[in-house]
Motif scaffolding. Structure first.
Motif, PDB file in Angstrom:
ATOM      1  N   CYS A 144       0.849  -1.189   0.000  1.00  0.00           N
ATOM      2  CA  CYS A 144       0.000   0.000   0.000  1.00  0.00           C
ATOM      3  C   CYS A 144       0.888   1.244   0.000  1.00  0.00           C
ATOM      4  CB  CYS A 144      -0.879  -0.023   1.254  1.00  0.00           C
ATOM      5  SG  CYS A 144      -1.971   1.397   1.416  1.00  0.00           S
ATOM      6  N   HIS A 204       0.155   4.017   1.365  1.00  0.00           N
ATOM      7  CA  HIS A 204      -0.048   4.820   2.574  1.00  0.00           C
ATOM      8  C   HIS A 204       1.119   4.618   3.542  1.00  0.00           C
ATOM      9  CE1 HIS A 204      -2.256   5.478   6.609  1.00  0.00           C
ATOM     10  NE2 HIS A 204      -1.798   6.643   6.164  1.00  0.00           N
ATOM     11  N   ARG A 205       1.287   3.418   4.043  1.00  0.00           N
ATOM     12  CA  ARG A 205       2.378   3.148   4.991  1.00  0.00           C
ATOM     13  C   ARG A 205       3.193   1.932   4.603  1.00  0.00           C
ATOM     14  NH1 ARG A 205      -0.258   4.791  10.693  1.00  0.00           N
ATOM     15  NH2 ARG A 205      -0.455   6.991  10.210  1.00  0.00           N
ATOM     16  N   LEU A 234       2.436  -1.030   3.971  1.00  0.00           N
ATOM     17  CA  LEU A 234       2.018  -2.297   4.563  1.00  0.00           C
ATOM     18  C   LEU A 234       1.383  -3.155   3.476  1.00  0.00           C
ATOM     19  CD1 LEU A 234       0.524  -0.902   7.884  1.00  0.00           C
ATOM     20  CD2 LEU A 234       2.749  -1.982   7.557  1.00  0.00           C
ATOM     21  N   CYS A 291      -7.365  -1.918   1.270  1.00  0.00           N
ATOM     22  CA  CYS A 291      -6.230  -2.179   2.150  1.00  0.00           C
ATOM     23  C   CYS A 291      -6.759  -2.619   3.516  1.00  0.00           C
ATOM     24  CB  CYS A 291      -5.356  -0.928   2.298  1.00  0.00           C
ATOM     25  SG  CYS A 291      -3.975  -1.190   3.428  1.00  0.00           S
ATOM     26  N   TRP A 302      -5.440  -2.407   6.313  1.00  0.00           N
ATOM     27  CA  TRP A 302      -4.926  -1.638   7.458  1.00  0.00           C
ATOM     28  C   TRP A 302      -5.743  -0.381   7.732  1.00  0.00           C
ATOM     29  CZ3 TRP A 302      -1.633  -4.181  10.367  1.00  0.00           C
ATOM     30  CH2 TRP A 302      -0.966  -5.265   9.786  1.00  0.00           C
ATOM     31  N   HIS A 303      -5.905   0.476   6.745  1.00  0.00           N
ATOM     32  CA  HIS A 303      -6.621   1.746   6.971  1.00  0.00           C
ATOM     33  C   HIS A 303      -7.654   2.008   5.880  1.00  0.00           C
ATOM     34  CE1 HIS A 303      -2.461   2.177   8.672  1.00  0.00           C
ATOM     35  NE2 HIS A 303      -3.201   2.288   9.758  1.00  0.00           N
ATOM     36  N   ARG A 304      -7.977   0.974   5.104  1.00  0.00           N
ATOM     37  CA  ARG A 304      -9.119   0.987   4.195  1.00  0.00           C
ATOM     38  C   ARG A 304      -8.962   1.835   2.928  1.00  0.00           C
ATOM     39  NH1 ARG A 304     -12.259  -2.737   5.344  1.00  0.00           N
ATOM     40  NH2 ARG A 304     -14.094  -1.752   4.481  1.00  0.00           N
ATOM     41  N   ALA A 305      -7.742   2.174   2.534  1.00  0.00           N
ATOM     42  CA  ALA A 305      -7.585   2.799   1.216  1.00  0.00           C
ATOM     43  C   ALA A 305      -8.082   1.809   0.170  1.00  0.00           C
ATOM     44  CB  ALA A 305      -6.119   3.147   0.955  1.00  0.00           C
ATOM     45  N   PRO A 346      -6.503   6.963   2.562  1.00  0.00           N
ATOM     46  CA  PRO A 346      -5.301   7.746   2.812  1.00  0.00           C
ATOM     47  C   PRO A 346      -4.097   7.348   1.945  1.00  0.00           C
ATOM     48  CG  PRO A 346      -5.458   6.035   4.464  1.00  0.00           C
ATOM     49  CD  PRO A 346      -6.667   5.899   3.575  1.00  0.00           C
TER      50      PRO A 346
HETATM   51  S1  FES Z   1      -1.357   0.988   5.027  1.00  0.00           S
HETATM   52 FE1  FES Z   1      -2.936   0.852   3.512  1.00  0.00          FE
HETATM   53  S2  FES Z   1      -4.326   2.418   4.030  1.00  0.00           S
HETATM   54 FE2  FES Z   1      -2.783   2.563   5.538  1.00  0.00          FE
END
Ligand code: FES
Length: 130
Positions: free
Chosen positions: A68, A70-71, A73, A87, A89-92, A104
């Motif tokens: 991803c 974003h971070r 992950l 995703c 982790w944070h739903r992107a 995000p």
């Molecule tokens: S790691 Fe994928 S949205 Fe944060």
């Protein structure tokens, strides 16, 4: 779906010798077609070290970066519906065809070409990727 069989013999020969097989323009075998059913996904590591996530979404194959934006992950295990992966982790949300992501995410994920060649799912770098 593409079926560019002309390069497959060369791929198998190279692979059997243990050489790097993810050179640009070369197809990398992932798994037999019947091992990735509708809704399934699998991750492979390319010789470049990149993690590539291969997904069967409603019978259509996609291959994208497994990380991803974003971070950084893993997207592996994310819910997939109608050509979009969420995703875990944070739903992107990422469009599997274009790589475009929603917040995000900080940008698109890389996409790869994917094809069925001699009953194997194969991926390769897009020609226009650096
Ligand atoms: S790691 Fe994928 S949205 Fe944060």
């Amino acid at each position: 779906m593409m079926r560019p069989c002309s390069k497959w013999s060369a791929i198998r020969s190279t692979s059997a010798m243990g050489d790097h097989i993810s050179l640009k323009s070369q197809w990398v075998p992932v798994c037999p077609v019947d091992e990735l059913g509708v809704g399934d996904q699998t991750t492979i590591e390319l010789a470049s070290g990149e993690q590539c996530l291969v997904i069967n979404s409603d019978g259509e194959l996609f291959a994208v970066s497994a990380l991803c934006t974003h971070r950084a992950l893993s997207l592996a295990g994310g819910i997939v519906q109608r050509g979009v992966i969420v995703c875990p982790w944070h739903r992107a949300r990422f469009n599997l065809a274009t790589g475009q992501g929603s917040r995000p995410a900080s940008g698109p994920i890389k996409t790869y070409e994917v094809a069925e060649i001699d009953d194997y799912i194969c991926v390769r770098e897009r020609e226009n990727e650096s």
